[in-house]
Design a protein around this motif. Sequence first.
Motif, short mmCIF file in Angstrom:
data_model
loop_
_atom_site.label_atom_id
_atom_site.label_comp_id
_atom_site.label_asym_id
_atom_site.label_seq_id
_atom_site.Cartn_x
_atom_site.Cartn_y
_atom_site.Cartn_z
N LYS A 31 13.27 7.56 -6.36
CA LYS A 31 12.47 6.47 -5.82
C LYS A 31 11.24 6.55 -6.65
CE LYS A 31 14.69 6.07 -1.47
NZ LYS A 31 16.09 6.68 -1.69
N PHE A 43 12.95 -2.35 0.13
CA PHE A 43 12.85 -2.28 1.48
C PHE A 43 12.54 -3.48 2.10
CE2 PHE A 43 12.61 2.55 2.79
CZ PHE A 43 13.50 2.83 1.54
N ALA A 53 8.97 3.02 2.34
CA ALA A 53 9.53 3.48 1.15
C ALA A 53 8.73 4.70 0.66
CB ALA A 53 9.49 2.44 0.02
#
Length: 141
Positions: A31, A43, A53
């Motif tokens: 991520k 998201f 996130a």
Amino acid sequence: MESSFDRRTEWGLLLVRVVVGISFVLHGLSKFQMGLDQVAGWFASMGIPGFLAYAVAFVELIGGIGLILGAGTRVWAALLAVVIAVATFKVKIANGFLGGESGPGYELELLLLAMLLLLVLAKRSAFSLDHVFASKARTHK
């Protein structure tokens, strides 16, 4: 005196903790590497507030490290269980257990969730920093 079953259980919990921890460290790192703004957009496209996130990436990365070290195991496992449960229901559940043309299923997420819940429910592992800190606290009383 500890039985061999208890010792084998300790080794099994260590194995589960480290493997699950590595998995989440890698998910968290990915991520950060994708860019948290891009993850936040993804998201939001699923109806999840984008700011989460950042929280999810942090929990995956730091929580995974915590599991590997056995530091705050129950807390990190519980937080990661929430993350994986939401991911399962928001992303994977529609694909079915094994998945198909629409993408991968939720089989692996369910396994991770079960392992995380095991770590939440299990006693403090002898092979963990949690155990070391608890032992030191007991000796300093």
